[in-house]
Design an enzyme around this catalytic site. Structure first.
Site, short mmCIF file in Angstrom:
data_model
loop_
_atom_site.label_atom_id
_atom_site.label_comp_id
_atom_site.label_asym_id
_atom_site.label_seq_id
_atom_site.Cartn_x
_atom_site.Cartn_y
_atom_site.Cartn_z
CB SER A 131 17.48 -4.61 5.08
OG SER A 131 18.17 -3.51 5.63
CE LYS B 13 13.39 -7.14 6.08
NZ LYS B 13 12.33 -7.57 5.15
CB SER C 53 -0.93 0.01 1.22
OG SER C 53 -0.19 0.10 2.42
CB ILE D 294 14.67 3.28 0.18
CG1 ILE D 294 15.59 2.10 -0.22
CG2 ILE D 294 13.75 3.68 -0.96
CD1 ILE D 294 16.52 2.35 -1.39
CE1 TYR E 202 13.29 -4.43 8.52
CE2 TYR E 202 15.54 -3.64 8.21
CZ TYR E 202 14.27 -3.89 7.71
OH TYR E 202 13.99 -3.62 6.39
#
Length: 259
Positions: free
Chosen positions: A152, A169, A28, A198, A165
């Site tokens: 990532s 990953k 989304s 990003i 995190y």
């Protein structure tokens, strides 16, 4: 002229996803949305996913349809195993599975509480496992599948405040490697793309701090941050006929930050 036109059309057909069904989790917004829109333009039927019904999810669906694509929207909390299983049932078979949705908490190892740790592992790793478990048998049966995980730069250069995190990953990529080896003979490829910094709404808060922004920029040899669309091209390559012989790869999309 005609010959050139013909070869150009043939070249473009290498990137066609016509007739393919693609589920992009967490699409989304951000990187997932950019991938979904590029897939829509490439002719795929895109299944846009959000954690819950929202205006952003509705907007993404409308954008895909405005591109002339066949599209649908689904919502499910990927940190909830039953919700993921419900999502698999609701979606049906897919040819292309993009494992993009994830959770990210800026905390060091001592700061993490057990509940947040479990939530992150469930959202970032268990959900991928359940989605693979749900969709792989159909891919094997049809002898075609494209699995693309969005990892990532942190899986290679873990940030101190992204400890869990980064760990999830790295584990996600290991799962992808397992699939790449195990299911290649079934016409299935499994690959990863690893974005660096990003410029998306997820990173807006961190990049709003001038000191953090300057420090992160100094870590990127390109001396600039990427955009969501910088990540989408590699995801299209890996899903398309042009990338059919790429398997078990990780493509860093980070301006050289991994180096």
């Amino acid at each position: 002229g005609a010959e050139l036109g013909g070869s150009l059309l043939e070249s473009l057909s290498l990137f066609s996803l016509a007739g393919k069904r693609a589920l992009i989790t967490g699409s989304s917004r951000g990187i997932g949305r950019a991938i979904a829109m590029l897939y829509a333009e490439a002719g795929a039927h895109v299944i846009i996913h959000g954690s819950k019904p929202s205006a952003k999810l509705d907007e993404a669906l409308a954008e895909a349809r405005a591109l002339g694509a066949s599209a649908e929207a689904v919502s499910a909390d990927i940190s909830d195993a039953n919700a993921v299983k419900g999502l698999i049932k609701a979606v049906g078979d897919v040819d292309i599975l993009v494992l993009n949705a994830s959770m990210q908490h800026y905390q060091t190892v001592p700061e993490f509480d057990p509940e947040t740790f479990t939530q992150d592992v469930n959202a970032n790793l268990r959900s991928c496992f359940l989605l693979l478990q749900g969709f792989l048998p159909g891919m094997q049966q049809r002898r075609f599948g494209r699995i693309i995980s969005v990892g990532s730069v942190n899986q290679w250069r873990p940030g101190a405040r992204l400890a869990i995190y980064a760990s999830t990953k790295a584990a996600q990529f290991n799962l992808v490697l397992n699939c790449a080896r195990a299911y290649a003979a079934d016409g299935i490829t499994a690959n990863s793309i690893s974005p660096g910094v990003i410029d998306t709404d997820r990173n807006a808060e961190a990049l709003a701090d001038p000191a953090t922004e300057a420090r992160l920029r100094s870590l990127v040899p390109a001396r600039r941050f990427g955009s969501a669309m910088d990540c989408a091209g590699a995801a299209l390559l890996l899903a398309s006929p042009a990338g059919a012989y790429i398997n078990g790869a990780d493509i860093a999309i980070d301006g050289g930050m991994k180096l």
